[in-house]
Design an enzyme around this catalytic site. Structure first.
Site, short mmCIF file in Angstrom:
data_model
loop_
_atom_site.label_atom_id
_atom_site.label_comp_id
_atom_site.label_asym_id
_atom_site.label_seq_id
_atom_site.Cartn_x
_atom_site.Cartn_y
_atom_site.Cartn_z
N ASP A 167 -5.26 -15.96 34.71
CA ASP A 167 -5.74 -17.34 34.76
C ASP A 167 -5.26 -18.12 35.97
O ASP A 167 -5.25 -19.35 35.93
CB ASP A 167 -5.32 -18.09 33.49
N ARG A 206 -2.85 -25.26 31.87
CA ARG A 206 -4.18 -24.68 32.02
C ARG A 206 -5.24 -25.77 32.01
O ARG A 206 -4.95 -26.94 31.79
CB ARG A 206 -4.44 -23.70 30.87
N TYR A 224 4.66 -18.05 27.75
CA TYR A 224 5.19 -16.69 27.77
C TYR A 224 6.58 -16.71 27.17
O TYR A 224 7.42 -17.55 27.52
CB TYR A 224 5.30 -16.16 29.20
N PRO A 273 2.83 -10.46 34.93
CA PRO A 273 2.05 -11.63 35.33
C PRO A 273 2.90 -12.81 35.78
O PRO A 273 2.37 -13.88 36.02
CB PRO A 273 1.30 -11.98 34.03
#
Length: 611
Positions: free
Chosen positions: A55, A244, A252, A333
């Protein structure tokens, strides 16, 4: 085993067959289709990614999107990420965290990015940007389609005009099979790549002992930095928060200690369904104490993953079949590199395929794809291992002297932004990176992307960003920095230079994308002179092919100084000028002085296809 050909299906000839319609495959398909290449892209999924997964778009990837005219939509739909916050244990309140520092996520003075921010946007939305633009050009993804068998005809490989690859594909819904005869195949089909496994390409790497939980949600929280990128190290554990689009955040959480999950290669299959997002959020709550975060009515997505770090032993077979993206490198990530690395793999490969397919370049040009991108992946893994360790280690304290210090962690994150942003990617010398003459323009690093800057268009005094002179149109750009031509000395050097540029153009092919003729080399003129429109007519025709292609290094028309030039100074170019070759992917390939223009002719001769 020979490929079965006695099927009741179709036989198709395709220039490039792409397996996988994730970010890497779609970037490749879009770039090739845009250039008029006959391309087919297949995908086993029935629809694009709906939730979760990658993302983030880093600053260099934003520059790539801008070069294709795709950035405005990404900015409109996404969330701009500008600030990083670091939280660590509060030494005065056991079990609580406190803010250590807030810093710009990307430091403009250090990186010199065009965009000093990243964009967080769901992978599916990014995929849709490519899908919509491909559809407008008549290309659709063939979904529900899987590869069944692959065969390479050794006798045809040497002839670039043949179709040496046969692949049997099948639509899983209709069971219809098809034989695709392809000149080239690109396997962009993920970490478990069918193409890579069919070619028996090994992946060199390992699985780290860390298991992370991840979830997407709209938060109700008093944590101050939930709209900034936040790294949290607490006595209770480690977590990371990424803002986001659509008010979402991604959380996370490292699952360790009493929340530990044993890392195995099958962790996702074995326990993903057994670990609800509420449990992951509860672990995050402990890490965020004394701040609170409520349980939402619903979670958009959640998952578990282990950190697998590996690089494929090779990226191609006989310069006919290539792998890209997760098919050739896997990593954590944490630095937001997965999708960015994948997109830039095929951005690098696509223009090279175009030049070879059209007969403009020797097939050996394709070898530079693995040479450049595999070394980048190795560097990425080395960086990722350091970052993953510091993310995953418990904070250093009196009882854990070997833990991660907050100084070490923040230092790595801040100092490595040149790499993580993509701005610092530096390709080594090769047939398309010639490091001779670096001293002529010491602010433009050969092998790195052309640095940003602003110039003034001579005839209408309009400020133009240098990157906007370098669209991804498959052409090489020749930036001619003339120096100050107000006097006769420097002006007198230009006719001979123009003649040599004309000769170079005769070496290069005439491009005809979509039936529109254009030279494979575009020359742009940047003068270190005053804004005097009368200078336009003094230039040789080659250096003023159109009124919009001549610029000066000056301030804007209002003389306010808000739009400042100084690119000659920033680029380290002297009064004698310079000629800079910028590759179709925006990277600097070579630099020369006016008298040494033969160096640039030799540069192109090294990879151009002879008669």
């Amino acid at each position: 085993m020979p490929l079965q050909t006695n099927i009741n299906g179709k036989f198709t000839n395709i220039d490039v067959l792409i397996v996988g319609a994730g970010p890497a495959g779609l970037m490749c398909a879009y770039a090739l289709c845009r250039a008029g290449i006959n391309v087919k892209i297949i995908e086993k999924r029935a629809t694009r990614v709906a939730v979760g997964h990658a993302d983030g778009l880093q600053p260099r990837t934003l520059e790539v999107f801008q070069s294709y005219g795709l950035l405005d939509r990404a900015r409109e739909e996404g969330n701009e990420l500008r600030t990083a916050a670091f939280y660590n244990p509060n030494p005065n309140r056991k079990g609580e965290i406190e803010l250590s520092e807030r810093v710009p996520f990307f430091k403009p003075g250090v990186l010199n990015p065009r965009y000093d921010f990243g964009i967080t946007l769901h992978q599916g939305s990014i995929e849709q940007i490519f899908i919509d633009n491909m559809r407008a050009m008549g290309l659709e993804v063939d979904r529900n389609t899987i590869p069944l068998a692959l065969e390479i005809s050794e006798s045809l490989v040497a002839d670039s005009d043949t179709y040496p690859i046969k692949m049997m594909i099948q639509n899983v819904a209709s069971t219809e099979k098809e034989i695709v005869n392809a000149k080239y195949v690109v396997g962009a089909d993920g970490a478990h790549s069918w193409v890579r496994q069919s070619l028996k390409i090994a992946v060199d790497g390992s699985l780290t002992p860390y298991v992370w939980g991840v979830l997407d949600m709209v938060p109700e929280t008093d944590f101050p930095d939930y709209r900034n990128w936040a790294a949290v190290h607490s006595d209770n554990g480690t977590c990371m928060i990424v803002p986001r689009e659509r008010d979402l955040i991604r959380v996370y959480v490292l699952l360790e200690g009493q929340n530990a999950v044993k890392a195995t290669k099958k962790v996702a299959d074995d326990i993903r369904e057994k670990v609800p997002p509420e449990w992951i959020l509860d672990v995050a709550r402990k890490n965020l104490h004394p701040y609170t975060i409520a349980t939402p009515k619903s979670f958009e997505w959640s998952s578990l993953y282990t950190i697998a770090q590996g690089v494929a032993s090779r990226y191609s077979v006989q310069d006919r079949i290539f792998i890209a993206g997760d098919a050739c490198h896997t990593h954590s990530p944490k630095a937001g590199q997965g999708m960015n690395a994948s997109l830039n793999d095929t951005y690098n490969l696509a223009w090279k395929l175009i030049w070879v397919l059209r007969g403009w370049a020797n097939p050996s040009l394709l070898q530079t794809y693995e040479f450049e991108r595999r070394q980048y992946a190795l560097d990425l893994i080395a960086f990722d291992k350091k970052l993953a360790r510091l993310f995953s280690d418990s904070p250093r304290n009196q009882t854990n002297v070997d833990g991660a210090s907050r100084t070490e962690f923040m230092s790595l994150v801040q100092q490595s932004t040149g790499f993580s942003s993509g701005i610092g990617v530096h390709y080594s010398p090769s047939s398309i990176v010639d490091i001779k003459n670096q001293d002529i323009a010491n602010g433009i690093i050969i092998g790195k992307r052309m640095p940003p800057g602003t110039v003034i268009r001579l005839l209408d005094f309009c400020p133009i960003h240098v990157h906007d002179l370098l669209p991804s149109d498959t052409r090489f750009k020749l930036l001619v920095f003339t120096g100050d031509i107000s006097g006769t000395s420097q002006l007198g050097k230009l006719p001979q230079l123009a003649a040599r540029i004309d000769h170079l153009r005769s070496m290069l092919p005439s491009l005809t994308p979509n039936g529109v003729g254009q030279s494979g080399l575009k020359a742009l003129t940047i003068m270190n002179s005053r804004k005097d429109p009368a200078l336009f007519k003094k230039l040789p025709l080659t250096l003023r092919s159109h009124w919009s292609q001549v610029f000066v290094d000056d301030i804007d028309v209002s003389s306010s100084g808000k739009i400042s030039g100084n690119v000659y100074q920033e680029y380290g170019i002297g009064l004698n000028g310079a000629v800079v070759v910028v590759r179709p992917d925006g990277y600097v390939g070579a630099i020369s002085s006016f008298p040494d223009f033969g160096h640039i002719e030799n540069y192109f001769a090294a990879f151009l296809r002879g008669p």
